[in-house]
Write a protein that holds these residues in place. Sequence first.
Motif, PDB file in Angstrom:
ATOM      1  N   GLY A 143       0.814  -1.205   0.000  1.00  0.00           N
ATOM      2  CA  GLY A 143       0.000   0.000   0.000  1.00  0.00           C
ATOM      3  C   GLY A 143       0.847   1.254   0.000  1.00  0.00           C
TER       4      GLY A 143
ATOM      5  N   ARG B  72      -3.511  -0.223  -3.648  1.00  0.00           N
ATOM      6  CA  ARG B  72      -4.307   1.009  -3.508  1.00  0.00           C
ATOM      7  C   ARG B  72      -4.484   1.446  -2.045  1.00  0.00           C
ATOM      8  N   GLN B  73      -4.330   0.541  -1.086  1.00  0.00           N
ATOM      9  CA  GLN B  73      -4.697   0.879   0.283  1.00  0.00           C
ATOM     10  C   GLN B  73      -3.684   1.846   0.926  1.00  0.00           C
ATOM     11  N   ARG B  74      -4.183   2.677   1.829  1.00  0.00           N
ATOM     12  CA  ARG B  74      -3.336   3.600   2.590  1.00  0.00           C
ATOM     13  C   ARG B  74      -2.933   2.951   3.891  1.00  0.00           C
TER      14      ARG B  74
END
Length: 378
Positions: free
Chosen positions: A291, A375-377
Amino acid sequence: MKQNIFEIEKTSESKARAGVITTDHGSIQTPIFMPVGTVASVKTVHQRELKDDINADIILGNTYHLYLRPGMDTMTKAGGLHRFMNWDRPILTDSGGYQVFSLASSRKMTEEGVKFKSHIDGSYHFISPEKSMEIQRQIGADIFMAFDECTPYPCEYNQAKTSMELTHRWLKRCIEWCRENPELYGHQQHLFPIVQGSTYSDLRKISAEVIAESDAAGNAIGGLSVGEPEEEMYRITDVVTDILPKEKPRYLMGVGTPWNILESIGLGIDMMDCVMPTRNARNAMLFTWNGVMNMKNEKWKQDFSPLDESGTSFVDYEYSKAYVRHLFVAKEYLAKQIASIHNLAFYLDLVRVAREHIVAGDFYQWKDSVLPGLRQRL
């Protein structure tokens, strides 16, 4: 002009393919991401690091910026960009068209070319298709781009059509100039024309057909990643790659995020570039397989684990998250260098692993499995 610079080694179950582009300065394994070296420098990164730590097969130079500074007198006396910046691998230059597009408030465009004001000192300059070719000849890139007009998003249909037709007329002038003017530095240069047409499928089809008929060494897709939704970019890319010759490399200009890159590879793109990995790195944003990390966040203050346990560069193991966060908070220049090396190494690792899965035959399953994590934060 020699045209057979591309060999496809493996095709996937759909459009993705693994190949090799061969130039006089070396081979480029595709799909490839190309670090952007706007003014003969990939910002904050040594050429040695680009080769040894990031393992970049090819980098970009920027025609507009190099023309203004250091200028073509210096460039030709140095023996071209390869010698000037001490880089012995392939180089691609853009045409200057995108930079001229970005100077909308200080340029005047005619059939002949574009008059524009320098962002450096306010002086006026004129670039025509022939002048763009001359500059890129003097720079000496292995791959260079035809002069085009890049339209904004959104763009009215008639404006997009008029602009596309101008780009096609300019292409003919670029090709004619190249036929009449030999290379300068003893290596072959390969001209790539650019597909335009904004987000209009019918215009993109027309443009792709015109570009395909030019029988260039490779072909590019421009005018995307200029503000349109990602879905529109993918839709147009899919339309264009259906038409562009399969036996020629396809270059999607100015793209993009890690997920943009994987989706584009899945649509048949072989080459991509973007300032995002280095620009975001200088602003403390790191891309990883797990991420996206903002290195200024408090959560990393006492996290002494490696910068990225899955990373491929020396910086990922030599420095902790806590240390890199400290450098950013303290506004130390080293923070930008470490982050830039990491992001570029990650991007190059991303396309290398994508290539492995194309060869293995499971690219699309693999892509769909890793996209949520990318895509994740964190």
